[in-house]
Motif scaffolding. Structure first.
Motif, PDB file in Angstrom:
ATOM      1  N   PRO A 142       0.802  -1.228   0.000  1.00 11.93           N
ATOM      2  CA  PRO A 142       0.000   0.000   0.000  1.00 11.93           C
ATOM      3  C   PRO A 142       0.827   1.267   0.000  1.00 11.93           C
ATOM      4  CG  PRO A 142      -0.855  -1.588   1.593  1.00 11.93           C
ATOM      5  CD  PRO A 142       0.446  -2.128   1.105  1.00 11.93           C
ATOM      6  N   LEU A 143       2.102   1.174   0.420  1.00 17.30           N
ATOM      7  CA  LEU A 143       2.960   2.357   0.394  1.00 17.30           C
ATOM      8  C   LEU A 143       3.449   2.682  -1.012  1.00 17.30           C
ATOM      9  CD1 LEU A 143       5.133   1.652   3.570  1.00 17.30           C
ATOM     10  CD2 LEU A 143       3.076   3.071   3.384  1.00 17.30           C
ATOM     11  N   ASP A 144       3.319   1.750  -1.914  1.00 20.37           N
ATOM     12  CA  ASP A 144       3.784   1.926  -3.281  1.00 20.37           C
ATOM     13  C   ASP A 144       2.562   2.033  -4.194  1.00 20.37           C
ATOM     14  OD1 ASP A 144       5.169   2.065  -5.613  1.00 20.37           O
ATOM     15  OD2 ASP A 144       5.617  -0.087  -5.721  1.00 20.37           O
ATOM     16  N   PHE A 145       2.228   3.235  -4.608  1.00 26.06           N
ATOM     17  CA  PHE A 145       1.100   3.436  -5.509  1.00 26.06           C
ATOM     18  C   PHE A 145       1.427   4.572  -6.461  1.00 26.06           C
ATOM     19  CE2 PHE A 145       0.306   6.471  -2.184  1.00 26.06           C
ATOM     20  CZ  PHE A 145      -0.239   7.569  -2.833  1.00 26.06           C
ATOM     21  N   ALA A 146       0.711   4.589  -7.575  1.00 21.32           N
ATOM     22  CA  ALA A 146       0.945   5.604  -8.606  1.00 21.32           C
ATOM     23  C   ALA A 146      -0.408   6.134  -9.072  1.00 21.32           C
ATOM     24  CB  ALA A 146       1.719   5.017  -9.777  1.00 21.32           C
ATOM     25  N   ILE A 147      -0.434   7.424  -9.357  1.00 19.03           N
ATOM     26  CA  ILE A 147      -1.633   8.064  -9.894  1.00 19.03           C
ATOM     27  C   ILE A 147      -1.564   7.962 -11.410  1.00 19.03           C
ATOM     28  CG2 ILE A 147      -2.941  10.208 -10.050  1.00 19.03           C
ATOM     29  CD1 ILE A 147      -1.770  10.993  -7.360  1.00 19.03           C
ATOM     30  N   CYS A 148      -2.599   7.395 -11.998  1.00 17.20           N
ATOM     31  CA  CYS A 148      -2.604   7.091 -13.431  1.00 17.20           C
ATOM     32  C   CYS A 148      -3.723   7.852 -14.131  1.00 17.20           C
ATOM     33  CB  CYS A 148      -2.768   5.588 -13.670  1.00 17.20           C
ATOM     34  SG  CYS A 148      -1.554   4.561 -12.801  1.00 17.20           S
ATOM     35  N   ARG A 149      -3.585   7.937 -15.441  1.00 22.00           N
ATOM     36  CA  ARG A 149      -4.605   8.529 -16.290  1.00 22.00           C
ATOM     37  C   ARG A 149      -4.928   7.550 -17.404  1.00 22.00           C
ATOM     38  NH1 ARG A 149      -2.873  13.920 -19.071  1.00 22.00           N
ATOM     39  NH2 ARG A 149      -1.390  12.444 -19.978  1.00 22.00           N
ATOM     40  N   TYR A 150      -6.206   7.438 -17.741  1.00 22.98           N
ATOM     41  CA  TYR A 150      -6.626   6.482 -18.768  1.00 22.98           C
ATOM     42  C   TYR A 150      -6.211   6.984 -20.149  1.00 22.98           C
ATOM     43  CZ  TYR A 150      -9.425   3.855 -15.431  1.00 22.98           C
ATOM     44  OH  TYR A 150      -9.829   3.081 -14.380  1.00 22.98           O
ATOM     45  N   ASP A 151      -5.492   6.132 -20.849  1.00 20.69           N
ATOM     46  CA  ASP A 151      -5.103   6.374 -22.230  1.00 20.69           C
ATOM     47  C   ASP A 151      -5.725   5.266 -23.074  1.00 20.69           C
ATOM     48  OD1 ASP A 151      -4.010   7.177 -24.561  1.00 20.69           O
ATOM     49  OD2 ASP A 151      -1.939   6.679 -24.051  1.00 20.69           O
ATOM     50  N   GLY A 152      -6.946   5.545 -23.539  1.00 17.57           N
ATOM     51  CA  GLY A 152      -7.707   4.494 -24.192  1.00 17.57           C
ATOM     52  C   GLY A 152      -8.312   3.569 -23.162  1.00 17.57           C
ATOM     53  N   LEU A 153      -7.954   2.290 -23.223  1.00 17.48           N
ATOM     54  CA  LEU A 153      -8.469   1.317 -22.263  1.00 17.48           C
ATOM     55  C   LEU A 153      -7.492   1.016 -21.143  1.00 17.48           C
ATOM     56  CD1 LEU A 153     -10.119  -1.240 -24.737  1.00 17.48           C
ATOM     57  CD2 LEU A 153     -11.213   0.636 -23.494  1.00 17.48           C
ATOM     58  N   GLU A 154      -6.285   1.533 -21.232  1.00 21.53           N
ATOM     59  CA  GLU A 154      -5.271   1.248 -20.226  1.00 21.53           C
ATOM     60  C   GLU A 154      -4.971   2.500 -19.411  1.00 21.53           C
ATOM     61  OE1 GLU A 154      -1.845  -0.396 -22.014  1.00 21.53           O
ATOM     62  OE2 GLU A 154      -2.854  -2.210 -22.741  1.00 21.53           O
ATOM     63  N   ALA A 155      -4.584   2.264 -18.165  1.00 19.25           N
ATOM     64  CA  ALA A 155      -4.220   3.356 -17.266  1.00 19.25           C
ATOM     65  C   ALA A 155      -2.707   3.494 -17.243  1.00 19.25           C
ATOM     66  CB  ALA A 155      -4.761   3.092 -15.867  1.00 19.25           C
ATOM     67  N   GLU A 156      -2.233   4.651 -17.658  1.00 11.06           N
ATOM     68  CA  GLU A 156      -0.805   4.908 -17.710  1.00 11.06           C
ATOM     69  C   GLU A 156      -0.416   5.849 -16.571  1.00 11.06           C
ATOM     70  OE1 GLU A 156       1.322   3.516 -19.626  1.00 11.06           O
ATOM     71  OE2 GLU A 156      -0.125   2.436 -20.881  1.00 11.06           O
ATOM     72  N   PRO A 157       0.659   5.523 -15.818  1.00  9.96           N
ATOM     73  CA  PRO A 157       1.092   6.416 -14.726  1.00  9.96           C
ATOM     74  C   PRO A 157       1.470   7.796 -15.246  1.00  9.96           C
ATOM     75  CG  PRO A 157       2.144   4.260 -14.562  1.00  9.96           C
ATOM     76  CD  PRO A 157       1.476   4.297 -15.904  1.00  9.96           C
ATOM     77  N   LEU A 158       1.088   8.814 -14.510  1.00  9.48           N
ATOM     78  CA  LEU A 158       1.435  10.177 -14.876  1.00  9.48           C
ATOM     79  C   LEU A 158       2.900  10.456 -14.563  1.00  9.48           C
ATOM     80  CD1 LEU A 158      -1.737  12.007 -13.520  1.00  9.48           C
ATOM     81  CD2 LEU A 158      -1.137  11.679 -15.920  1.00  9.48           C
ATOM     82  N   PRO A 159       3.538  11.289 -15.341  1.00 13.54           N
ATOM     83  CA  PRO A 159       4.946  11.625 -15.046  1.00 13.54           C
ATOM     84  C   PRO A 159       5.041  12.540 -13.833  1.00 13.54           C
ATOM     85  CG  PRO A 159       4.153  12.897 -16.925  1.00 13.54           C
ATOM     86  CD  PRO A 159       3.057  11.932 -16.586  1.00 13.54           C
ATOM     87  N   TYR A 160       6.227  12.567 -13.252  1.00 16.42           N
ATOM     88  CA  TYR A 160       6.524  13.436 -12.105  1.00 16.42           C
ATOM     89  C   TYR A 160       5.544  13.197 -10.954  1.00 16.42           C
ATOM     90  CZ  TYR A 160       8.935  15.752 -15.952  1.00 16.42           C
ATOM     91  OH  TYR A 160       9.719  16.015 -17.048  1.00 16.42           O
ATOM     92  N   GLN A 161       5.530  11.962 -10.458  1.00 18.71           N
ATOM     93  CA  GLN A 161       4.632  11.599  -9.370  1.00 18.71           C
ATOM     94  C   GLN A 161       4.915  12.407  -8.106  1.00 18.71           C
ATOM     95  OE1 GLN A 161       2.108   9.103  -9.158  1.00 18.71           O
ATOM     96  NE2 GLN A 161       2.200   8.985 -11.387  1.00 18.71           N
TER      97      GLN A 161
END
Length: 383
Positions: A142-161
Motif C-alpha cells: 500500500p505504500l507503493d502506488f501511482a496516480i494514473c490517467r486512462y489512455d484508451g483502455l489502459e491506465a498509464e502512470p502520470l509523469p513526475y509523481q
C-alpha cells in the motif's frame, strides 16, 4: 361497417398522466459497488440545496492557513508565496486551492492536485484536478502506488509523481482511496427528491384549477345531450376567457347544472414529518449544527453550545487531512529557494461561540493558572 362512426353510449376516456420523475435520475437505482461515483454525489448536491450549503460551510470554515518560519526572510517570502500563488481559473492564494481541494475530497471521497514548477527555480502554480480523470494503481505494498490517467483502455502512470497531490477522505479497508461524506445519502436523497417532485406535480395540477361542468337537461331537451354539452362547453370556455381579460361574465344554462373543481375533495399528503425525518439524517451526516443551515428545530442554548464544540472538532479533523498537502507545497518551495529552516502551520481560529462565553473561558483559565502558581509558591515556602 365504418370504424369512424361514433358509437352510442360510449363512456369518456381517461386522460393519461405524465410519468415524468425528478430530473436527478442518477439517484434512482443506485447500487453501491464500493467506489464513489462523482456524478452521483454531484447530483445529490445539485438536487438538495441543504447538502450543498453544508459542504460549502465546511469548506469556508476550514480554510485560512499560513506558515511561520524561524528565518525572518524565509517567513516573509513564504507568506508572500502562499498569498499570491496561482491556483488556476483566475484565482490566487493557497486558500483558494484548499477550498477546491477540500470540496472535491468531501464530495468525491478523494482529491487530486498538481504542483506546476518553473524548472527547478520556483513553483508557478498549484492546481486542483478532477478525480474522475485519474485512478490509483497499487504496487507491491500500500505504500507503493501511482496516480494514473486512462489512455484508451489502459491506465498509464502520470509523469513526475513527486509533484502530484493526492488525499483520500475517511479511507477504510473497503475503500482504501477514500469514501465520500455523501456515501450513505443516495437512498434517502432519492426518497426526498420523489417527495419534492410529487409536491411540484400536485401543485402544478391543483394550482391551475380544472372545472367539471355537469348539465342534466332533463326530458325533451332540444338538440339532444351532445348538442347541449357542446353549447355548455363553448359558453364556459368563453366565460373563462373574458375573466382573464378583466371582464366578469356570468354563465347561464338551462337545466340542472353542477360545477365542481376537479380534485377539490382530495387532500394532499402531509410532507412535513417525512421531509424532516430525512433532513435530520442528512444533517447528522454532514456534522453541521441545524441552526447554521437555517433550520429552526427545537434546540436549547446549551445544546447549541455543544453542537458548536462538535463542529469545531470536525473542522480540526478536516484540517489534519489537509496539512500533509500544505506541508508538501511549503517544503518544496523552501528547498527550491535554498532554505532549510523549520516552519509551523497556523490556521485561523474557528469562532463559533459567543464572545462573552469565550471571554469567560479565558478568565477561568487565567484564574486557574494564578491559583496553581500561588499553590506552587506556598509549597516552596513551606520547604
Amino acid at each position: 361497417m365504418s370504424f369512424l362512426k361514433k358509437e352510442e353510449g360510449t363512456a369518456a376516456r381517461a386522460q393519461l398522466r405524465s410519468g415524468q420523475r425528478h430530473p436527478f435520475m442518477a439517484l434512482d437505482g443506485y447500487v453501491p459497488l464500493g467506489g464513489g461515483d462523482s456524478r452521483l454525489y454531484r447530483a445529490i448536491r445539485e438536487g438538495i440545496p441543504l447538502v450543498d450549503a453544508a459542504i460549502q460551510k465546511l469548506v469556508r470554515l476550514t480554510g485560512g492557513v499560513t506558515a511561520r518560519c524561524a528565518d525572518p526572510a524565509a517567513d516573509r517570502e513564504l507568506g508572500r508565496f502562499l498569498r499570491g500563488v496561482d491556483t488556476g481559473r483566475g484565482c490566487r492564494g493557497i486558500d483558494s486551492f484548499l477550498e477546491s481541494y477540500l470540496d472535491s475530497m468531501l464530495t468525491c471521497g478523494r482529491a487530486v492536485g498538481e504542483i506546476v514548477t518553473e524548472g527547478s527555480r520556483d513553483i508557478a502554480a498549484v492546481i486542483c484536478g478532477n478525480v474522475a480523470d485519474v485512478c490509483v494503481r497499487e504496487g507491491e505494498s500500500p505504500l507503493d502506488f501511482a496516480i494514473c490517467r486512462y489512455d484508451g483502455l489502459e491506465a498509464e502512470p502520470l509523469p513526475y509523481q513527486e509533484l502530484l497531490l493526492f488525499t483520500p477522505f475517511n479511507p477504510d479497508s473497503d475503500n482504501p482511496y477514500g469514501s465520500s461524506m455523501l456515501r450513505s445519502m443516495p437512498f434517502l436523497a432519492d426518497i426526498l427528491m420523489k417527495i419534492f417532485a410529487s409536491i411540484g406535480v400536485n401543485w402544478e395540477r391543483c394550482g391551475n384549477v380544472r372545472y367539471a361542468v355537469v348539465c342534466r337537461p332533463g326530458q325533451g331537451a332540444a338538440g339532444g345531450a351532445d348538442a347541449m354539452a357542446e353549447s355548455v362547453a363553448r359558453e364556459w370556455s368563453s366565460a373563462m376567457r373574458e375573466t382573464r381579460g378583466g371582464s366578469v361574465r356570468d354563465f347561464v344554462a338551462v337545466g340542472d347544472v353542477d360545477i365542481k373543481v376537479i380534485g377539490a375533495d382530495n387532500r394532499m399528503l402531509d410532507s412535513e414529518v417525512p421531509v424532516r425525518q430525512i433532513l435530520e439524517q442528512l444533517v447528522a451526516k454532514t456534522g453541521i449544527p441545524p441552526f447554521m443551515l437555517g433550520l429552526s428545530w427545537n434546540s436549547t442554548e446549551r445544546m447549541s453550545s455543544q453542537q458548536a464544540d462538535i463542529m469545531t472538532s470536525e473542522i480540526a479533523a478536516h484540517r489534519r487531512s489537509l496539512e500533509p498537502v500544505v506541508r508538501k507545497i511549503c517544503s518544496l518551495w523552501l528547498r527550491m529557494h535554498g532554505y532549510s529552516c523549520p516552519y509551523e502551520l497556523e490556521w485561523e481560529a474557528v469562532n463559533l461561540q459567543d464572545k462573552v462565553e469565550l471571554a469567560r473561558a479565558a478568565l477561568y483559565a487565567a484564574q486557574a493558572k494564578k491559583a496553581l502558581a500561588e499553590a506552587g509558591a506556598e509549597g516552596d515556602a513551606e520547604k
